[in-house]
Design a protein around this motif. Structure first.
Motif, short mmCIF file in Angstrom:
data_model
loop_
_atom_site.label_atom_id
_atom_site.label_comp_id
_atom_site.label_asym_id
_atom_site.label_seq_id
_atom_site.Cartn_x
_atom_site.Cartn_y
_atom_site.Cartn_z
N UNK A 266 0.64 -1.40 -0.01
CA UNK A 266 0.07 0.15 0.05
C UNK A 266 1.01 1.24 0.21
N UNK A 267 2.14 1.31 0.73
CA UNK A 267 2.94 2.20 0.81
C UNK A 267 3.67 2.55 -0.58
N UNK A 268 3.77 1.46 -1.21
CA UNK A 268 4.37 1.59 -2.54
C UNK A 268 3.42 2.31 -3.58
N UNK A 269 2.11 1.72 -3.49
CA UNK A 269 0.89 2.37 -4.11
C UNK A 269 0.76 3.82 -4.15
N UNK A 270 0.90 4.32 -2.76
CA UNK A 270 0.78 5.59 -2.38
C UNK A 270 1.85 6.37 -2.98
#
Length: 273
Positions: A266-270
């Motif tokens: 999720x952090x990479x997507x953000x």
């Protein structure tokens, strides 16, 4: 949060607690085990389970392995020190405190584990800083500290939890050069506050610094075990390790790993946004 599992297991746990109190007088106030009994071959598994287990199996192990080693402070025949002052309102309130999970601190505070290390250490490396989750080069810092005979503490409070996933263990390359290391399962390992794990390369050095040994605290196993009171600032401590053990047993390692991998994804997507 699996509310159905919480309701089911919570009911079973309340019944277990109620039965414990109803049968307290029938139990022995003092344990009848010797130091190291839990680490004897065949008592407990060498590693936590990958898949979740049932609460009934965990409670069976509590009765078989943990309760025999407990001193029952609220037993009517226990007259040492003081009663631990437990009541059903406090138990119920403790459940709510755990569920709300309010940390109740300011960013100006420091964890006790880090403070204890700082009292002995002069150099702190970080695995996952609070602001940007950056990492120090442990190998470089460790080699310098070893050369200069300096104590090196590694504060892995937050991101140290990620090394439960094999693909992130490269981040602690050089950890063997540290004198102490801590991380907080309550920050990323699905364990409620407070729960910190602390390692020392030589715990006797810290024990000597914190040693509090009046006559009323001495016992016949003094030379066989390390008393945790010598490794911390307070004298007493909560049974924090139990909730970590329950998490491993009821969730399984795979679920803990998946939780961390999902949040990193999720952090990479953000970041791509």
């Amino acid at each position: 949060m699996d509310s159905a599992a919480l309701t089911r297991d919570g009911k079973d746990m309340l019944e277990y607690i109620a039965k414990f109190w109803d049968t307290l007088r029938e139990r022995k106030p003092l344990h009848n085990v010797t130091p190291g009994y839990l680490t004897a071959p065949g008592v407990l598994p060498d590693r936590p389970p990958d898949e979740p287990e049932e609460l009934k199996d965990v409670l069976a192990d509590i009765d078989k392995y943990i309760m025999p080693g407990m001193t029952q402070w609220n037993h009517p025949h226990f007259f040492a020190y003081f009663p631990s002052s437990c009541s059903y309102p406090s138990i119920v309130a403790d459940m709510l405190c755990s569920a709300v999970a309010c940390i109740g601190f300011t960013w100006g505070t420091a964890s006790e584990a880090t403070l204890v290390a700082l009292l002995a250490a002069r150099n702190v490396a970080t695995i996952g800083t609070t602001s940007v989750c950056s990492y120090d080069n442990l190998k470089e810092l460790g080699e310098v500290c070893a050369k200069e005979n300096l104590w090196l503490h590694i504060d892995a409070a937050y991101a140290g939890n990620s090394i439960i996933c094999p693909e992130y263990r490269y981040l602690i390359d050089g950890v063997e050069l540290a004198d102490s290391y801590n991380f907080n399962p309550h920050k990323w390992m699905m364990t409620n506050f407070d729960c910190s794990a602390m390692w020392f390369k030589d715990c006797h050095l810290v024990a000597n610094a914190f040693n509090v040994d009046p006559l009323y605290l001495q016992h016949k196993h003094d030379n066989e075990v390390i008393d945790f009171r010598h490794l911390q600032i307070p004298l007493g401590r909560r049974f924090r390790s139990l909730k970590l053990w329950f998490g491993f047993r009821l969730l399984g390692v795979k679920a803990l790993q998946e939780n961390i991998r999902t949040q990193i994804a999720l952090a990479k997507e953000f970041e791509r946004w």
